[in-house]
Design a protein around this motif. Structure first.
Motif, PDB file in Angstrom:
ATOM      1  N   GLY A 295      67.241  83.334  43.518  1.00 51.55           N
ATOM      2  CA  GLY A 295      66.067  83.961  43.136  1.00 51.55           C
ATOM      3  C   GLY A 295      66.589  85.162  42.495  1.00 51.55           C
ATOM      4  O   GLY A 295      65.123  85.901  42.920  1.00 51.55           O
ATOM      5  N   VAL A 296      67.092  85.286  41.815  1.00 55.29           N
ATOM      6  CA  VAL A 296      67.145  87.076  41.593  1.00 55.29           C
ATOM      7  C   VAL A 296      67.330  87.398  39.874  1.00 55.29           C
ATOM      8  O   VAL A 296      67.506  86.175  39.483  1.00 55.29           O
ATOM      9  CB  VAL A 296      68.471  87.870  42.327  1.00 55.29           C
ATOM     10  CG1 VAL A 296      68.385  87.713  44.037  1.00 55.29           C
ATOM     11  CG2 VAL A 296      69.764  86.922  42.009  1.00 55.29           C
ATOM     12  N   GLU A 297      67.544  88.659  39.934  1.00 50.35           N
ATOM     13  CA  GLU A 297      67.358  88.741  38.598  1.00 50.35           C
ATOM     14  C   GLU A 297      69.278  88.573  37.810  1.00 50.35           C
ATOM     15  O   GLU A 297      70.299  88.264  38.962  1.00 50.35           O
ATOM     16  CB  GLU A 297      67.435  90.051  37.970  1.00 50.35           C
ATOM     17  CG  GLU A 297      65.995  90.791  38.088  1.00 50.35           C
ATOM     18  CD  GLU A 297      65.155  89.938  36.690  1.00 50.35           C
ATOM     19  OE1 GLU A 297      65.519  89.951  35.858  1.00 50.35           O
ATOM     20  OE2 GLU A 297      63.496  89.796  37.086  1.00 50.35           O
ATOM     21  N   VAL A 298      69.424  88.205  36.413  1.00 48.34           N
ATOM     22  CA  VAL A 298      70.841  87.624  36.186  1.00 48.34           C
ATOM     23  C   VAL A 298      71.849  89.202  36.388  1.00 48.34           C
ATOM     24  O   VAL A 298      72.674  88.874  36.943  1.00 48.34           O
ATOM     25  CB  VAL A 298      70.812  86.921  34.701  1.00 48.34           C
ATOM     26  CG1 VAL A 298      71.991  87.288  34.351  1.00 48.34           C
ATOM     27  CG2 VAL A 298      69.798  85.574  34.945  1.00 48.34           C
ATOM     28  N   THR A 299      70.896  90.407  36.194  1.00 44.25           N
ATOM     29  CA  THR A 299      71.809  91.257  35.874  1.00 44.25           C
ATOM     30  C   THR A 299      72.328  91.584  37.662  1.00 44.25           C
ATOM     31  O   THR A 299      73.441  92.466  37.954  1.00 44.25           O
ATOM     32  CB  THR A 299      70.807  92.726  35.674  1.00 44.25           C
ATOM     33  OG1 THR A 299      69.653  92.723  36.680  1.00 44.25           O
ATOM     34  CG2 THR A 299      70.782  92.877  34.336  1.00 44.25           C
TER      35      THR A 299
ATOM     36  N   LEU B 118      72.058  92.061  47.950  1.00 46.19           N
ATOM     37  CA  LEU B 118      71.956  92.586  46.833  1.00 46.19           C
ATOM     38  C   LEU B 118      71.454  90.551  47.385  1.00 46.19           C
ATOM     39  O   LEU B 118      70.209  90.320  45.723  1.00 46.19           O
ATOM     40  CB  LEU B 118      72.971  92.599  45.750  1.00 46.19           C
ATOM     41  CG  LEU B 118      73.484  93.753  45.709  1.00 46.19           C
ATOM     42  CD1 LEU B 118      74.743  93.198  44.474  1.00 46.19           C
ATOM     43  CD2 LEU B 118      73.315  94.170  45.407  1.00 46.19           C
ATOM     44  N   LEU B 119      71.675  89.802  47.126  1.00 46.04           N
ATOM     45  CA  LEU B 119      71.002  88.548  46.501  1.00 46.04           C
ATOM     46  C   LEU B 119      70.256  88.081  48.509  1.00 46.04           C
ATOM     47  O   LEU B 119      68.418  87.622  47.429  1.00 46.04           O
ATOM     48  CB  LEU B 119      72.243  87.358  46.465  1.00 46.04           C
ATOM     49  CG  LEU B 119      73.004  88.136  45.678  1.00 46.04           C
ATOM     50  CD1 LEU B 119      74.237  86.504  45.413  1.00 46.04           C
ATOM     51  CD2 LEU B 119      72.521  88.051  44.252  1.00 46.04           C
ATOM     52  N   ASP B 120      69.761  88.277  48.919  1.00 46.60           N
ATOM     53  CA  ASP B 120      69.487  87.853  49.586  1.00 46.60           C
ATOM     54  C   ASP B 120      68.212  88.458  50.446  1.00 46.60           C
ATOM     55  O   ASP B 120      67.170  88.310  50.740  1.00 46.60           O
ATOM     56  CB  ASP B 120      70.608  87.420  52.029  1.00 46.60           C
ATOM     57  CG  ASP B 120      71.256  85.479  51.116  1.00 46.60           C
ATOM     58  OD1 ASP B 120      70.152  84.846  50.472  1.00 46.60           O
ATOM     59  OD2 ASP B 120      72.139  85.785  52.124  1.00 46.60           O
ATOM     60  N   GLY B 121      68.306  89.864  50.675  1.00 47.81           N
ATOM     61  CA  GLY B 121      67.991  91.110  51.765  1.00 47.81           C
ATOM     62  C   GLY B 121      67.111  91.750  50.280  1.00 47.81           C
ATOM     63  O   GLY B 121      66.735  91.263  49.096  1.00 47.81           O
TER      64      GLY B 121
ATOM     65  N   GLY C 234      65.126  94.766  48.989  1.00 48.88           N
ATOM     66  CA  GLY C 234      65.292  95.845  48.763  1.00 48.88           C
ATOM     67  C   GLY C 234      66.223  95.778  46.846  1.00 48.88           C
ATOM     68  O   GLY C 234      65.348  94.536  46.290  1.00 48.88           O
ATOM     69  N   PRO C 235      66.593  96.542  46.027  1.00 51.93           N
ATOM     70  CA  PRO C 235      66.851  96.701  45.094  1.00 51.93           C
ATOM     71  C   PRO C 235      67.606  95.544  44.452  1.00 51.93           C
ATOM     72  O   PRO C 235      68.946  94.983  45.307  1.00 51.93           O
ATOM     73  CB  PRO C 235      68.129  97.973  44.551  1.00 51.93           C
ATOM     74  CG  PRO C 235      67.056  98.668  46.201  1.00 51.93           C
ATOM     75  CD  PRO C 235      67.107  97.644  46.914  1.00 51.93           C
ATOM     76  N   GLY C 236      66.940  94.909  44.024  1.00 46.38           N
ATOM     77  CA  GLY C 236      68.012  93.914  43.185  1.00 46.38           C
ATOM     78  C   GLY C 236      67.345  92.284  43.404  1.00 46.38           C
ATOM     79  O   GLY C 236      67.669  90.978  43.028  1.00 46.38           O
ATOM     80  N   GLY C 237      67.239  92.339  45.338  1.00 45.26           N
ATOM     81  CA  GLY C 237      67.564  90.644  45.581  1.00 45.26           C
ATOM     82  C   GLY C 237      65.917  90.972  46.179  1.00 45.26           C
ATOM     83  O   GLY C 237      65.003  91.141  45.267  1.00 45.26           O
ATOM     84  N   ARG C 238      66.050  89.542  47.165  1.00 49.11           N
ATOM     85  CA  ARG C 238      64.992  88.466  47.120  1.00 49.11           C
ATOM     86  C   ARG C 238      63.354  89.853  47.603  1.00 49.11           C
ATOM     87  O   ARG C 238      63.807  89.848  48.341  1.00 49.11           O
ATOM     88  CB  ARG C 238      64.187  86.986  47.578  1.00 49.11           C
ATOM     89  CG  ARG C 238      65.196  86.496  47.206  1.00 49.11           C
ATOM     90  CD  ARG C 238      65.155  85.199  47.211  1.00 49.11           C
ATOM     91  NE  ARG C 238      66.645  84.963  48.137  1.00 49.11           N
ATOM     92  CZ  ARG C 238      66.501  84.323  48.910  1.00 49.11           C
ATOM     93  NH1 ARG C 238      66.272  82.293  48.550  1.00 49.11           N
ATOM     94  NH2 ARG C 238      67.582  83.666  50.033  1.00 49.11           N
ATOM     95  N   LYS C 239      62.019  89.428  47.574  1.00 49.54           N
ATOM     96  CA  LYS C 239      61.296  90.378  47.762  1.00 49.54           C
ATOM     97  C   LYS C 239      60.436  89.585  49.079  1.00 49.54           C
ATOM     98  O   LYS C 239      60.995  88.345  49.028  1.00 49.54           O
ATOM     99  CB  LYS C 239      60.436  90.714  46.668  1.00 49.54           C
ATOM    100  CG  LYS C 239      60.638  91.622  45.488  1.00 49.54           C
ATOM    101  CD  LYS C 239      61.711  93.257  46.063  1.00 49.54           C
ATOM    102  CE  LYS C 239      61.862  93.408  44.972  1.00 49.54           C
ATOM    103  NZ  LYS C 239      63.140  94.196  45.018  1.00 49.54           N
TER     104      LYS C 239
END
Length: 195
Positions: A128-132, A185-188, A190-195
């Motif tokens: 559930g994050v941005e493709v970038t 990046l993906l779970d947490g 912060g920048p890019g991760g899920r809120k």
């Protein structure tokens, strides 16, 4: 004796792989490839069109085999990295081929872009994050999987460890690092991760 065009094409790909691994794209010679494949130079141009297209075909063929051996797992990027690392260290020729590609032909082909975007899309959907952000995580995983060659060159067994133990320690380190990246990046948050 009948002519088998698929066998000729396969021989050309195998000979080209050996040549490109050994001397890179710029150093490779079409006449050496043809001789090694028991074919003529015209066969290379008939099947592939150019030396550039032959290089692309060799790389695509080897990466397709790698993808079959190491299926992409967006749910376990660290495990995927470890499996990819295992295959790349078992086949140093493929790692060399990709390094030559990065050095001599750094632009991504349409096929490479499509493959990377597809994987990044699967990661983005899964987390559930941005493709970038997913692409950043994937590129870190790919770089980690290819890191042994550089590590082995730079750090020639500084602790006098058994080479197998050194390889296993490096593998464990990259899997742990990619797991941390996945979490950050993906779970947490912060920048890019899920809120």
């Amino acid at each position: 004796m009948s002519y088998d065009s698929s066998a000729t094409r396969a021989r050309l790909l195998a000979a080209a792989y050996d040549e490109f691994v050994r001397v890179g794209f710029a150093g490779a010679r079409v006449d050496r490839i043809a001789t090694a494949a028991s074919a003529n130079k015209q066969a290379i141009y008939a099947y592939f069109g150019s030396k550039e297209a032959l290089f692309d075909a060799v790389l695509a063929d080897r990466l397709r085999v790698l993808a079959d051996v190491v299926p992409f797992t967006p749910d376990d990027l660290a495990g995927y990295t470890g499996a990819l690392f295992d295959e790349l260290t078992a086949d140093p020729g493929l790692q060399r081929l990709t390094q030559w590609k990065m050095l001599e032909r750094p632009e991504a082909s349409d096929q490479e872009r499509e493959a990377h975007l597809s994987k990044a899309g699967a990661i983005a959907e899964r987390y559930g994050v941005e493709v970038t952000t997913a692409m950043d995580a994937m590129m870190i995983a790919l770089a980690a999987a290819q890191s042994w060659n550089m590590t082995a060159l730079v750090i020639r067994n500084p602790l006098d460890e058994d080479p197998g133990k050194r390889l296993a320690n490096h593998r464990a380190a990259i899997v742990t690092a990619v797991a941390a990246v996945t979490t950050a990046l993906l779970d947490g948050p912060g920048p890019g991760g899920r809120k």
